[in-house]
Enzyme design. Structure first.
Site, PDB file in Angstrom:
ATOM      1  N   LYS A 137       0.861  -1.188   0.000  1.00 17.30           N
ATOM      2  CA  LYS A 137       0.000   0.000   0.000  1.00 17.30           C
ATOM      3  C   LYS A 137       0.892   1.230   0.000  1.00 17.30           C
ATOM      4  CE  LYS A 137      -4.494   0.813   0.331  1.00 17.30           C
ATOM      5  NZ  LYS A 137      -5.574  -0.097  -0.124  1.00 17.30           N
ATOM      6  N   ASP A 177      -6.898   4.060  -4.781  1.00 21.97           N
ATOM      7  CA  ASP A 177      -7.511   3.944  -3.458  1.00 21.97           C
ATOM      8  C   ASP A 177      -8.143   5.313  -3.193  1.00 21.97           C
ATOM      9  OD1 ASP A 177      -7.621   2.114  -0.949  1.00 21.97           O
ATOM     10  OD2 ASP A 177      -7.010   4.037  -0.123  1.00 21.97           O
TER      11      ASP A 177
HETATM   12  P1  NAD Z   1     -12.854   7.791  -3.007  1.00 24.91           P
HETATM   13  O1  NAD Z   1     -11.808   8.814  -2.841  1.00 24.91           O
HETATM   14  O2  NAD Z   1     -13.418   7.539  -4.357  1.00 24.91           O
HETATM   15  O3  NAD Z   1     -14.078   8.119  -2.025  1.00 24.91           O
HETATM   16  C1  NAD Z   1     -13.863   8.354  -0.663  1.00 24.91           C
HETATM   17  C2  NAD Z   1     -15.161   8.844  -0.052  1.00 24.91           C
HETATM   18  O4  NAD Z   1     -14.965   9.014   1.347  1.00 24.91           O
HETATM   19  C3  NAD Z   1     -15.602  10.192  -0.607  1.00 24.91           C
HETATM   20  O5  NAD Z   1     -17.010  10.208  -0.775  1.00 24.91           O
HETATM   21  C4  NAD Z   1     -15.196  11.147   0.501  1.00 24.91           C
HETATM   22  O6  NAD Z   1     -15.957  12.331   0.523  1.00 24.91           O
HETATM   23  C5  NAD Z   1     -15.451  10.292   1.723  1.00 24.91           C
HETATM   24  N1  NAD Z   1     -14.761  10.816   2.905  1.00 24.91           N
HETATM   25  C6  NAD Z   1     -13.478  11.253   2.994  1.00 24.91           C
HETATM   26  N2  NAD Z   1     -13.247  11.724   4.237  1.00 24.91           N
HETATM   27  C7  NAD Z   1     -14.397  11.570   4.926  1.00 24.91           C
HETATM   28  C8  NAD Z   1     -14.791  11.879   6.252  1.00 24.91           C
HETATM   29  N3  NAD Z   1     -13.933  12.450   7.094  1.00 24.91           N
HETATM   30  N4  NAD Z   1     -16.060  11.577   6.632  1.00 24.91           N
HETATM   31  C9  NAD Z   1     -16.944  11.022   5.776  1.00 24.91           C
HETATM   32  N5  NAD Z   1     -16.618  10.720   4.494  1.00 24.91           N
HETATM   33  C10 NAD Z   1     -15.370  10.996   4.086  1.00 24.91           C
HETATM   34  O7  NAD Z   1     -12.237   6.465  -2.371  1.00 24.91           O
HETATM   35  P2  NAD Z   1     -12.669   4.955  -2.613  1.00 24.91           P
HETATM   36  O8  NAD Z   1     -11.764   4.380  -3.627  1.00 24.91           O
HETATM   37  O9  NAD Z   1     -14.132   4.874  -2.767  1.00 24.91           O
HETATM   38  O10 NAD Z   1     -12.214   4.314  -1.212  1.00 24.91           O
HETATM   39  C11 NAD Z   1     -13.048   4.353  -0.069  1.00 24.91           C
HETATM   40  C12 NAD Z   1     -12.610   3.273   0.911  1.00 24.91           C
HETATM   41  O11 NAD Z   1     -12.672   2.001   0.238  1.00 24.91           O
HETATM   42  C13 NAD Z   1     -11.178   3.381   1.430  1.00 24.91           C
HETATM   43  O12 NAD Z   1     -11.141   2.889   2.751  1.00 24.91           O
HETATM   44  C14 NAD Z   1     -10.400   2.447   0.531  1.00 24.91           C
HETATM   45  O13 NAD Z   1      -9.224   1.969   1.142  1.00 24.91           O
HETATM   46  C15 NAD Z   1     -11.412   1.337   0.354  1.00 24.91           C
HETATM   47  N6  NAD Z   1     -11.187   0.498  -0.823  1.00 24.91           N
HETATM   48  C16 NAD Z   1     -11.155   1.031  -2.069  1.00 24.91           C
HETATM   49  C17 NAD Z   1     -10.965   0.188  -3.170  1.00 24.91           C
HETATM   50  C18 NAD Z   1     -11.005   0.704  -4.587  1.00 24.91           C
HETATM   51  O14 NAD Z   1     -10.984  -0.127  -5.514  1.00 24.91           O
HETATM   52  N7  NAD Z   1     -11.094   1.997  -4.830  1.00 24.91           N
HETATM   53  C19 NAD Z   1     -10.773  -1.187  -2.977  1.00 24.91           C
HETATM   54  C20 NAD Z   1     -10.819  -1.700  -1.674  1.00 24.91           C
HETATM   55  C21 NAD Z   1     -11.039  -0.857  -0.616  1.00 24.91           C
END
Ligand code: NAD
Length: 451
Positions: A137, A177
């Site tokens: 990561k 991510d």
């Molecule tokens: P993203 O950047 O597309 O979206 C993140 C979301 O979280 C946004 O809506 C943002 O406004 C919100 N956010 C940020 N800070 C916040 C806060 N303080 N309070 C409430 N909401 C808040 O990111 P993503 O890719 O959707 O990732 C989200 C989660 O999923 C992360 O934990 C990431 O590690 C996990 N994840 C992502 C993937 C992927 O393929 N993108 C895969 C596995 C896990």
């Protein structure tokens, strides 16, 4: 094929001007998170799962810390002409089963310990889904919303250059991510391919996954994590005789993971009645149009100002009565008070580490099921693997083919985890860790330790 030879060194770069890095958002610290709490929680899960399967102590010892931890400080010229120094991380937890694999996060709360926790979770996910990958990561500690698009591109490219030969299509493969997306991956791939020399340029597209389709990405990757969540929810619903049609959900985080999960579940009759992101929380008892809200967030960067909902507080959001809660934002969001407030039947963890250990204990004691992150959000890395295979073979699979493979992989993983949880009388998270550890242990036993 040899990787580029620029190696990052610890804090090796100096720059004439240093600008301050924004502090972590209040919502994270409001739960009293200590800097290394997340990594410690992951180590505790590792210990508990190790006990369940009598893991060889030396395997636990090896897996308790990452193999490599890189920190790079690199200068970037901003649009104003100011030079800012950025701090980037890449943690490579384990590569027993294959190349290190895991996302790159751009967020002001990025810390080395959190990246260590996230990297180790990638090792468990890859092993759980039987992927030929290890865990890694990375991230940069800054707010991508606070810089221009041209600055974002320079930050991404300079970070990729600083990582140098520490990433590569057969060594360590980043992906999107939080705060990063397909565009970020296109810049990373382009930078890397310009570093390796022209005769290797075409063969290194697999250095990152989650690329735009035209640049070597795969169909189905952008929604893969949300899609994987949905396959797990379907299995859970079948197992519990629960009808998804007509059910309700609340979603925290409406980015890639949250919005895609909501859109796909809406096609199964699940109505999203409350949402939240970094800008605030909204409720609509009639249900949001998930598609329209997704388009709105894409255009405006957040849910703020969306006309179809009424503003509520974070506390009101967590207390909203619904069937399913999908935390899809940050880690450490469900602590003691959130766990007591929740009024749902199921928590499906789209985010990594959204439930802290105390929150988890309370949620489970209250009879609410948790589909743990290492299982529920592993659709992303699974389809990343499909992209990597297509890049290696110069193939393009149809979206149906990708979805079909993902469905089989996710449902098999769900059933295996559920079965182990039943036979060992443990919760689903510990069962998921235990399955992953069993697979890693088997290989360690065969290969033994070098020298
Ligand atoms: P993203 O950047 O597309 O979206 C993140 C979301 O979280 C946004 O809506 C943002 O406004 C919100 N956010 C940020 N800070 C916040 C806060 N303080 N309070 C409430 N909401 C808040 O990111 P993503 O890719 O959707 O990732 C989200 C989660 O999923 C992360 O934990 C990431 O590690 C996990 N994840 C992502 C993937 C992927 O393929 N993108 C895969 C596995 C896990």
């Amino acid at each position: 094929m040899s990787p580029p030879d620029s190696k990052p060194t610890l804090a090796a770069v100096s720059a004439p001007l240093v600008s301050d890095i924004p502090a972590p958002p209040a919502s994270r610290t409001s739960l009293g998170a200590k800097e290394n709490e997340f990594f410690r929680a992951i180590q505790d899960y590792l210990d508990r799962a190790a006990k369940v399967i009598n893991l060889e102590p030396y395997v636990r010892t090896i897996l308790s810390q990452p193999k490599n931890e890189l920190i790079v400080n690199f200068p970037v010229k901003m649009d104003s002409g100011e030079v800012r120094l950025f701090k980037g991380y890449r943690v490579q937890h384990n590569n027993l089963l294959g190349p290190f694999k895991g996302g790159i996060r751009f967020h002001p709360s990025v810390t080395l310990d959190d990246v260590k926790a996230l990297a180790s979770m990638m090792t468990w996910k890859s092993a759980l889904l039987r992927l030929p990958f290890g865990g890694g990561k990375g991230g940069i500690k800054f707010d991508p919303r606070s810089v221009s698009k041209t600055e974002l591109q320079r930050i991404t490219r300079r970070f990729t250059h600083a990582l140098g030969g520490n990433i590569g299509p057969d060594y360590d493969i980043p992906a999107p991510d939080m705060g990063t997306n397909a565009q970020t991956m296109a810049w990373m791939m382009d930078t890397y391919s310009n570093m390796v020399g022209s005769y290797q340029k075409q063969s290194v597209r697999g250095v990152v996954t989650g690329k735009p389709v035209a640049s070597g990405g795969t169909l189905g990757r952008s929604k893969a994590t949300g899609q994987g969540i949905v396959y797990c929810v379907i299995e859970w619903a079948e197992e519990h005789g629960f009808s998804l049609e007509g059910s309700t959900m609340i979603v925290q985080g409406f980015g890639n993971v949250g919005s895609n999960a909501a859109v796909i579940l809406s096609k199964l009759g699940v109505s999203t009645i409350a949402v939240g992101d970094h800008s605030g929380y909204l409720i609509n008892p009639e249900g949001f149009n998930a598609h329209k809200l997704q388009d709105y967030v894409e255009a405006h960067g957040s849910i703020a100002g969306y006309p179809g909902g009424k503003s509520i507080t974070r506390d009101e959001f967590f207390a909203t009565k619904a069937d399913i809660f999908a935390p899809c934002a940050l880690e450490n969001q469900i602590g003691e008070s959130e766990a007591r407030a929740l009024n749902v039947k199921l928590v499906v963890e789209g985010a990594n580490g959204p439930t802290n250990p105390l929150g988890e204990r309370i949620v489970l004691e209250r009879g609410i099921d948790i589909l743990p992150d290492v299982l529920a959000n592993s659709g992303g890395v699974t389809v990343s693997y499909y992209e990597w295979v297509q890049n290696k073979r110069s193939e393009s699979w149809t979206e149906e083919e990708v979805d079909e493979r993902l469905e089989k992989a996710m449902k098999r993983a769900y059933r295996e985890v559920s079965e182990l949880a039943r036979s060992k009388k443990c919760d689903l998270r510990i069962a998921a860790y235990a399955l992953a550890l069993q697979r890693l242990e088997a290989v360690y036993k065969e290969r033994d330790i070098f020298p």
